[in-house]
Structures are given as structure tokens and as C-alpha cells.
Design a protein around this motif. Structure first.
Motif, PDB file in Angstrom:
ATOM      1  N   VAL A  34      45.966  30.257  46.970  1.00  0.00           N
ATOM      2  CA  VAL A  34      47.045  30.802  46.681  1.00  0.00           C
ATOM      3  C   VAL A  34      46.822  32.283  46.213  1.00  0.00           C
ATOM      4  CG1 VAL A  34      49.268  30.878  45.644  1.00  0.00           C
ATOM      5  CG2 VAL A  34      48.257  28.377  46.609  1.00  0.00           C
ATOM      6  N   ILE A  35      47.645  33.384  46.628  1.00  0.00           N
ATOM      7  CA  ILE A  35      47.597  34.559  46.118  1.00  0.00           C
ATOM      8  C   ILE A  35      48.935  35.087  45.964  1.00  0.00           C
ATOM      9  CG2 ILE A  35      47.808  35.823  48.150  1.00  0.00           C
ATOM     10  CD1 ILE A  35      45.298  37.541  47.037  1.00  0.00           C
ATOM     11  N   ARG A  36      49.099  35.823  45.029  1.00  0.00           N
ATOM     12  CA  ARG A  36      50.511  36.520  44.677  1.00  0.00           C
ATOM     13  C   ARG A  36      50.404  37.836  44.714  1.00  0.00           C
ATOM     14  NH1 ARG A  36      52.531  34.203  39.544  1.00  0.00           N
ATOM     15  NH2 ARG A  36      51.312  35.839  38.431  1.00  0.00           N
ATOM     16  N   HIS A  37      51.373  38.652  45.378  1.00  0.00           N
ATOM     17  CA  HIS A  37      51.239  40.208  45.368  1.00  0.00           C
ATOM     18  C   HIS A  37      52.399  40.572  44.394  1.00  0.00           C
ATOM     19  CE1 HIS A  37      49.655  40.812  49.532  1.00  0.00           C
ATOM     20  NE2 HIS A  37      48.537  40.354  48.806  1.00  0.00           N
ATOM     21  N   GLU A  38      52.050  41.351  43.371  1.00  0.00           N
ATOM     22  CA  GLU A  38      52.833  41.605  42.243  1.00  0.00           C
ATOM     23  C   GLU A  38      53.717  42.906  42.620  1.00  0.00           C
ATOM     24  OE1 GLU A  38      52.952  39.460  39.975  1.00  0.00           O
ATOM     25  OE2 GLU A  38      50.835  38.729  39.822  1.00  0.00           O
ATOM     26  N   LEU A  39      54.969  42.999  41.821  1.00  0.00           N
ATOM     27  CA  LEU A  39      55.647  44.048  41.942  1.00  0.00           C
ATOM     28  C   LEU A  39      54.970  45.542  41.924  1.00  0.00           C
ATOM     29  CD1 LEU A  39      58.841  42.873  40.105  1.00  0.00           C
ATOM     30  CD2 LEU A  39      58.787  43.440  42.713  1.00  0.00           C
ATOM     31  N   ASP A  40      53.978  45.461  41.056  1.00  0.00           N
ATOM     32  CA  ASP A  40      53.156  46.959  40.976  1.00  0.00           C
ATOM     33  C   ASP A  40      52.290  47.153  41.958  1.00  0.00           C
ATOM     34  OD1 ASP A  40      51.107  45.021  40.245  1.00  0.00           O
ATOM     35  OD2 ASP A  40      50.783  45.657  38.145  1.00  0.00           O
ATOM     36  N   GLY A  41      52.128  46.157  42.955  1.00  0.00           N
ATOM     37  CA  GLY A  41      51.294  46.583  44.152  1.00  0.00           C
ATOM     38  C   GLY A  41      49.868  45.603  44.025  1.00  0.00           C
ATOM     39  N   SER A  42      49.630  45.084  42.925  1.00  0.00           N
ATOM     40  CA  SER A  42      48.272  44.384  42.644  1.00  0.00           C
ATOM     41  C   SER A  42      48.605  43.154  43.276  1.00  0.00           C
ATOM     42  CB  SER A  42      47.918  44.305  41.069  1.00  0.00           C
ATOM     43  OG  SER A  42      49.193  43.703  40.397  1.00  0.00           O
ATOM     44  N   SER A  43      47.281  42.260  43.191  1.00  0.00           N
ATOM     45  CA  SER A  43      47.191  40.906  43.763  1.00  0.00           C
ATOM     46  C   SER A  43      46.632  40.025  42.771  1.00  0.00           C
ATOM     47  CB  SER A  43      46.505  40.782  45.058  1.00  0.00           C
ATOM     48  OG  SER A  43      46.874  41.668  46.161  1.00  0.00           O
ATOM     49  N   THR A  44      47.142  38.751  42.470  1.00  0.00           N
ATOM     50  CA  THR A  44      46.756  37.988  41.703  1.00  0.00           C
ATOM     51  C   THR A  44      46.178  36.532  42.218  1.00  0.00           C
ATOM     52  OG1 THR A  44      48.121  38.622  39.821  1.00  0.00           O
ATOM     53  CG2 THR A  44      47.203  36.736  39.643  1.00  0.00           C
ATOM     54  N   VAL A  45      45.198  36.215  42.101  1.00  0.00           N
ATOM     55  CA  VAL A  45      44.509  34.911  42.651  1.00  0.00           C
ATOM     56  C   VAL A  45      45.070  33.981  41.894  1.00  0.00           C
ATOM     57  CG1 VAL A  45      42.416  33.578  43.279  1.00  0.00           C
ATOM     58  CG2 VAL A  45      42.431  36.094  43.742  1.00  0.00           C
ATOM     59  N   LEU A  46      45.722  33.012  42.221  1.00  0.00           N
ATOM     60  CA  LEU A  46      46.245  31.843  41.422  1.00  0.00           C
ATOM     61  C   LEU A  46      45.303  30.536  41.535  1.00  0.00           C
ATOM     62  CD1 LEU A  46      50.209  32.141  41.976  1.00  0.00           C
ATOM     63  CD2 LEU A  46      48.687  33.186  40.103  1.00  0.00           C
ATOM     64  N   SER A  47      44.775  30.426  42.559  1.00  0.00           N
ATOM     65  CA  SER A  47      43.873  29.345  42.923  1.00  0.00           C
ATOM     66  C   SER A  47      42.989  29.557  44.029  1.00  0.00           C
ATOM     67  CB  SER A  47      44.585  27.980  42.942  1.00  0.00           C
ATOM     68  OG  SER A  47      45.345  28.008  44.161  1.00  0.00           O
ATOM     69  N   ASN A  48      41.785  28.961  44.102  1.00  0.00           N
ATOM     70  CA  ASN A  48      40.898  29.124  45.185  1.00  0.00           C
ATOM     71  C   ASN A  48      39.844  28.080  45.053  1.00  0.00           C
ATOM     72  OD1 ASN A  48      39.607  30.368  47.323  1.00  0.00           O
ATOM     73  ND2 ASN A  48      38.383  31.892  45.879  1.00  0.00           N
ATOM     74  N   PHE A  49      40.430  26.966  46.121  1.00  0.00           N
ATOM     75  CA  PHE A  49      39.302  25.701  46.202  1.00  0.00           C
ATOM     76  C   PHE A  49      38.619  25.727  47.493  1.00  0.00           C
ATOM     77  CE2 PHE A  49      41.794  24.864  42.590  1.00  0.00           C
ATOM     78  CZ  PHE A  49      41.250  23.697  41.977  1.00  0.00           C
ATOM     79  N   ARG A  50      37.385  25.034  47.354  1.00  0.00           N
ATOM     80  CA  ARG A  50      36.685  25.097  48.558  1.00  0.00           C
ATOM     81  C   ARG A  50      35.667  23.726  48.618  1.00  0.00           C
ATOM     82  NH1 ARG A  50      33.927  30.223  48.562  1.00  0.00           N
ATOM     83  NH2 ARG A  50      32.587  29.307  47.195  1.00  0.00           N
ATOM     84  N   HIS A  51      35.465  23.139  49.686  1.00  0.00           N
ATOM     85  CA  HIS A  51      34.637  22.141  49.764  1.00  0.00           C
ATOM     86  C   HIS A  51      33.843  22.289  51.146  1.00  0.00           C
ATOM     87  CE1 HIS A  51      33.149  18.054  50.191  1.00  0.00           C
ATOM     88  NE2 HIS A  51      32.971  17.815  49.055  1.00  0.00           N
ATOM     89  N   THR A  52      32.285  21.947  50.812  1.00  0.00           N
ATOM     90  CA  THR A  52      31.670  22.009  51.886  1.00  0.00           C
ATOM     91  C   THR A  52      31.107  21.123  52.697  1.00  0.00           C
ATOM     92  OG1 THR A  52      30.820  24.340  50.893  1.00  0.00           O
ATOM     93  CG2 THR A  52      29.195  23.655  52.528  1.00  0.00           C
TER      94      THR A  52
END
Length: 367
Positions: A34-52
Motif C-alpha cells: 500500500v502506498i500513499r501519495h501525499e499533498l506535497d507530492g511525496s510518497s509514503t510506503v505504508l506496507s510491503n509484504f511478499r511471499h516467495t
């Protein structure tokens, strides 16, 4: 990515934060982020899960078994991803999934999950090109402005530059991808697939001391890797093997170890990649190189590329395994950029394709 119209792009004037869920499953890794694009143009990674999906040594992963892995683990990976992000499905602006390229059955499994979530929660879909996902995540994490991109993974090897709202392919492999080459050789010498065959080849190569002569095949801006794989396999299977599993050299006295072969394979293949990347840099006058894709985690490749870039007065940008190896957050990033430019994928066209070239995607978010 598909759309019936091209509304006004909101990238430069966001009226609120935007949220996207990305689902990746083009090969043996199921990812959700899940990613969020902020009002100032930046991006924040809220979560990043993976299974191989990991197979026994000497074996590759089959499409049917990989698809089954993705279907089973989606029930755990996606809820964990949403819980870590601290949001619900209702908060999302869009759901992004890998449209291609990749393996057919795994792609279809993840697309089915994405369509189901879209219907359940009434969220628009965005089909994402896997290669563009790697590029946009790399640009976001490293801050590279307008680099030459070396995209190296299990299924792709491309040298790319941006021009006129399109990622142009300057050069590519003429046969197999560099990651495929490394993985197949790892199976030949029975290296473990945990965490990945390419990583284990990298570790083995650090022990190598002899550089064995292998075919060097650059053809203009392209490379050919099937010949080098055939050549090194022949060395491995040579009938002059001793009982301890080590091959004798040409004069039957020198010993070539598996570590020597891993070292030689890396040095030769990476030299070819550095050469075509430097040629692209010279052509467009760029001082930046961005390495993306699973093989981009390789420290020796980063080191060799760094030496070349430094000699040209430039620099190399690369990410660690969280963002280099296939992941859901890269699909969320590229998908949300497209969504904010009005690009969505109608449910009737939310299909997958094993062949989806990087230069087929309209990159409307860059100017």
C-alpha cells in the motif's frame, strides 16, 4: 494500462492524499503493498509484504504450482498488508495489479484476486506493466531524475531511456534474460533456491579465484546470453570431472571449482551489461544509471556499474532487496501514478498478457 478517456492529470495539484493497493505475482513471488501519495507530492510506503514460492535445489518453478501458491498465500499476504498499513479496503482509491509481462497462470491468479476485490469494494482497477513498476519504484526510492535504466530480472534484460512520455528500449537480450541465465546455471550446479538462486550464485562467486574464458556476445546495443550458458554448462558436465566434483582445466592439472565458474559467469555477463549501458549513456548524454529488477540487488553488478559511471563523471542509483525484487509496492506506485492521470482498466479488459513491452505504456505522468 487502459482508459477510455484522458481526464486532467492531478499529479501536480493533488487535492488530498491518494491511496493504492498493489498486487504483484508475475513469477514466483506474491507481493502486496500500500502506498500513499501525499499533498506535497511525496510518497509514503505504508506496507510491503511478499511471499516467495521456493522449490528444491535443481528445480525451477512451474506455472501451475506457482499459481496455486499465489492463490493460497493471497488470503494471508493481503490482509497482513492492509493491517500493517492501518487502513481498510474502503479507504483505497484504486486497486492495481500486474497485467504483464510474466508467467501466464500466476498472472491470472493475481488478476482474479484484484477483480474480486474491485467488485466487492467498488474500487477502480489499474493494470500495470511489470517493467514500468520497477522503473517508477526505483525512481521514487532513489530520487534519480532522468537516468538510463538497466532493467535486469529473471524474465527481462533491457536498457531503457525516457523520451516523450514513453520508456524507449535502447537495447535488450536477444534470447534469455540475465536472471534466467543465472538461475539455470544455479540449477546445474545444484545450488539452493532459498532465498534465490541468483543470490546464492553471487555468494559463491565471492569465493572464485580463476576467470574462465566464456563467450562475450554484445551485438550493438543488444546482448546474447544463451551461448554463454551453453558454454559454462559444457564445462560443468565435462567428462574430465574428478570424483570430488571439481573440473580439471585445459592442461588436466589446474582445477576449476564451481565458485570459479560462478565468478566467471558473473564477471562476463555483467561486463556485457555495463558496456551496453555505457553506450546508451553516451548516446543520450546522461550522467545517471538506475539499476532495477531482481538482479539489480547484486552488489558486484552495482560495483562494476559504479566504476563505469564514476569514470564518466556520473553515478549509479540502486535499491535494496525490499524494492529491487518483485514486490507489490512497485505496482501500487506505478498504478497510482496512472490512476491520477485518468488511466484505469475496465473490468471487461482486466486481463493479463505474458508479453507486454515496456515501450507500449503511455507514461503520461512524466513531462
Amino acid at each position: 494500462m487502459a482508459s477510455s478517456s484522458r481526464p486532467h492529470c492531478l499529479l501536480n495539484e493533488p487535492d488530498r492524499p491518494y491511496l493504492a493497493l498493489g498486487l504483484e505475482g508475475s513469477a514466483n513471488k506474491l507481493g502486496a503493498g500500500v502506498i500513499r501519495h501525499e499533498l506535497d507530492g511525496s510518497s509514503t510506503v505504508l506496507s510491503n509484504f511478499r511471499h516467495t514460492y521456493i522449490t528444491p535445489p535443481g528445480e525451477g518453478f512451474q506455472p501451475k504450482d506457482t499459481a496455486l501458491h499465489h492463490r493460497e498465500w493471497a488470503l494471508k499476504v493481503i490482509p497482513d498488508c492492509m493491517q500493517k498499513a492501518g487502513i481498510s479496503m474502503h479507504d483505497l482509491d484504486c486497486i492495481c495489479y500486474t497485467k504483464g509481462p510474466g508467467m501466464g497462470a500466476p498472472l491470472q491468479s493475481v488478476a482474479l484476486v484484484a477483480r474480486t476485490l474491485s467488485l466487492l469494494y467498488g474500487k477502480p482497477l489499474v493494470g500495470v506493466n511489470h517493467c514500468v513498476g520497477h522503473i517508477e519504484m526505483g525512481r521514487e526510492i532513489t530520487g534519480a531524475k532522468n537516468p538510463i535504466v538497466l532493467y535486469v530480472s529473471g524474465g527481462n534484460t533491457q536498457v531503457i531511456a525516457y523520451s516523450r512520455q514513453c520508456y524507449r528500449i535502447f537495447g535488450e537480450t536477444l534470447d534469455i534474460a540475465v536472471g534466467n541465465c543465472l538461475d539455470r546455471f544455479a540449477r546445474v550446479i545444484n545450488l539452493s533456491n532459498d532465498p534465490s538462486p541468483g543470490y546464492n550464485i553471487e555468494q559463491e562467486a565471492k569465493k572464485g579465484q580463476r576467470l574462465v574464458g566464456l563467450p562475450y556476445a554484445t551485438k550493438g546495443m543488444d546482448v546474447s546470453l544463451s551461448g554463454i550458458l551453453t558454454s559454462i554448462e559444457a564445462l560443468t558436465y565435462d567428462k574430465r570431472y574428478r570424483a570430488d566434483g571439481l573440473a580439471r582445466g585445459p592442461d588436466d592439472t589446474d582445477i576449476i571449482t564451481p565458485a570459479d565458474l560462478c565468478f566467471s559467469l558473473q564477471e562476463t555477463v555483467f561486463s556485457m551489461l555495463v558496456e551496453i549501458t555505457e553506450r546508451a549513456m553516451a548516446h543520450v548524454g546522461s550522467k545517471e544509471v538506475l539499476i532495477v529488477g531482481g538482479v539489480g540487488c547484486n552488489e558486484r553488478l552495482q560495483e562494476m556499474m559504479g566504476i563505469m559511471a564514476e569514470e564518466r563523471g556520473g553515478r549509479v542509483f540502486a535499491t535494496d532487496e525490499r524494492f529491487c525484487i518483485d514486490n507489490g509496492i512497485m505496482i501500487a506506485q506505478a498504478g497510482l501514478l496512472a490512476f491520477r492521470c485518468g488511466l484505469t482498466t475496465p473490468l471487461a479488459k482486466s486481463t493479463c498478457t505474458q508479453r507486454f513491452r515496456t515501450d507500449q505504456v503511455p507514461v503520461l505522468w512524466r513531462h
